[in-house]
Design a protein around this motif. Structure first.
Motif, PDB file in Angstrom:
ATOM      1  N   GLN A  62     -23.588   8.982 -37.034  1.00 31.34           N
ATOM      2  CA  GLN A  62     -22.919   9.930 -36.160  1.00 31.34           C
ATOM      3  C   GLN A  62     -23.879  10.921 -35.513  1.00 31.34           C
ATOM      4  OE1 GLN A  62     -19.948  11.623 -38.726  1.00 31.34           O
ATOM      5  NE2 GLN A  62     -18.518   9.945 -38.393  1.00 31.34           N
ATOM      6  N   LYS A  63     -25.118  10.963 -35.988  1.00 28.40           N
ATOM      7  CA  LYS A  63     -26.105  11.874 -35.401  1.00 28.40           C
ATOM      8  C   LYS A  63     -26.421  11.423 -33.983  1.00 28.40           C
ATOM      9  CE  LYS A  63     -28.507  13.444 -39.521  1.00 28.40           C
ATOM     10  NZ  LYS A  63     -29.767  13.453 -40.251  1.00 28.40           N
ATOM     11  N   PRO A  64     -26.592  12.388 -33.061  1.00 29.37           N
ATOM     12  CA  PRO A  64     -26.932  11.995 -31.689  1.00 29.37           C
ATOM     13  C   PRO A  64     -28.310  11.341 -31.662  1.00 29.37           C
ATOM     14  CG  PRO A  64     -26.986  14.382 -31.945  1.00 29.37           C
ATOM     15  CD  PRO A  64     -26.480  13.800 -33.232  1.00 29.37           C
ATOM     16  N   LYS A  65     -28.419  10.292 -30.887  1.00 26.95           N
ATOM     17  CA  LYS A  65     -29.674   9.554 -30.757  1.00 26.95           C
ATOM     18  C   LYS A  65     -30.593  10.283 -29.779  1.00 26.95           C
ATOM     19  CE  LYS A  65     -28.189   5.452 -32.607  1.00 26.95           C
ATOM     20  NZ  LYS A  65     -28.025   5.490 -33.959  1.00 26.95           N
ATOM     21  N   LYS A  66     -31.886  10.327 -30.104  1.00 23.20           N
ATOM     22  CA  LYS A  66     -32.867  10.901 -29.184  1.00 23.20           C
ATOM     23  C   LYS A  66     -33.168   9.867 -28.117  1.00 23.20           C
ATOM     24  CE  LYS A  66     -35.116  13.839 -32.583  1.00 23.20           C
ATOM     25  NZ  LYS A  66     -36.344  14.134 -33.287  1.00 23.20           N
ATOM     26  N   PRO A  67     -33.269  10.301 -26.863  1.00 28.77           N
ATOM     27  CA  PRO A  67     -33.584   9.327 -25.817  1.00 28.77           C
ATOM     28  C   PRO A  67     -34.981   8.744 -26.038  1.00 28.77           C
ATOM     29  CG  PRO A  67     -33.477  11.565 -24.919  1.00 28.77           C
ATOM     30  CD  PRO A  67     -33.089  11.627 -26.360  1.00 28.77           C
ATOM     31  N   VAL A  68     -35.087   7.454 -25.884  1.00 29.94           N
ATOM     32  CA  VAL A  68     -36.361   6.762 -26.073  1.00 29.94           C
ATOM     33  C   VAL A  68     -37.043   6.663 -24.719  1.00 29.94           C
ATOM     34  CG1 VAL A  68     -37.453   4.617 -26.799  1.00 29.94           C
ATOM     35  CG2 VAL A  68     -35.412   5.447 -27.991  1.00 29.94           C
ATOM     36  N   LYS A  69     -38.307   7.081 -24.673  1.00 33.07           N
ATOM     37  CA  LYS A  69     -39.063   7.007 -23.421  1.00 33.07           C
ATOM     38  C   LYS A  69     -39.521   5.577 -23.193  1.00 33.07           C
ATOM     39  CE  LYS A  69     -40.830  11.712 -23.518  1.00 33.07           C
ATOM     40  NZ  LYS A  69     -42.030  12.529 -23.488  1.00 33.07           N
ATOM     41  N   SER A  70     -39.479   5.189 -21.963  1.00 32.91           N
ATOM     42  CA  SER A  70     -39.955   3.849 -21.637  1.00 32.91           C
ATOM     43  C   SER A  70     -41.480   3.835 -21.732  1.00 32.91           C
ATOM     44  CB  SER A  70     -39.507   3.445 -20.236  1.00 32.91           C
ATOM     45  OG  SER A  70     -40.155   4.257 -19.276  1.00 32.91           O
ATOM     46  N   PRO A  71     -42.086   2.684 -21.988  1.00 36.33           N
ATOM     47  CA  PRO A  71     -43.550   2.611 -22.075  1.00 36.33           C
ATOM     48  C   PRO A  71     -44.231   3.122 -20.805  1.00 36.33           C
ATOM     49  CG  PRO A  71     -42.569   0.576 -22.860  1.00 36.33           C
ATOM     50  CD  PRO A  71     -41.461   1.408 -22.289  1.00 36.33           C
ATOM     51  N   ALA A  72     -43.628   2.883 -19.648  1.00 38.03           N
ATOM     52  CA  ALA A  72     -44.215   3.354 -18.386  1.00 38.03           C
ATOM     53  C   ALA A  72     -44.243   4.870 -18.343  1.00 38.03           C
ATOM     54  CB  ALA A  72     -43.444   2.788 -17.206  1.00 38.03           C
TER      55      ALA A  72
END
Length: 80
Positions: A62-72
């Motif tokens: 239920q914890k909010p997910k941190k946005p994952v940065k794209s490799p670019a």
């Protein structure tokens, strides 16, 4: 997501409670924190391990997910 908390009311002899509060204050002890630790101990002792594991997994999910940065995006930031 913040965990929902509920209050527990327990009847206790008035004189004993007054003494407990007085001595807890003298020792710099938080009565509320001590009670929470005691209830946590009861939870650990009474609730089966597989149920505790399930509840922990449920809370994690239920914890909010941190946005994952794209490799670019990572490469662009390191070039600066």
């Amino acid at each position: 997501m913040k965990k929902m908390k509920k209050c527990i009311m327990v009847g206790y002899e008035e004189e004993k409670l007054l003494a407990l509060r007085m001595y807890a204050e003298q020792k710099g002890v938080s009565l509320e924190e001590e009670l929470v630790q005691t209830v946590d101990g009861l939870y650990q002792r009474i609730v089966p391990g597989n149920v505790r594991t399930f509840l922990d997994m449920k809370v994690e999910r239920q914890k909010p997910k941190k946005p994952v940065k794209s490799p670019a995006a990572v490469l662009d930031e390191s070039d600066v």
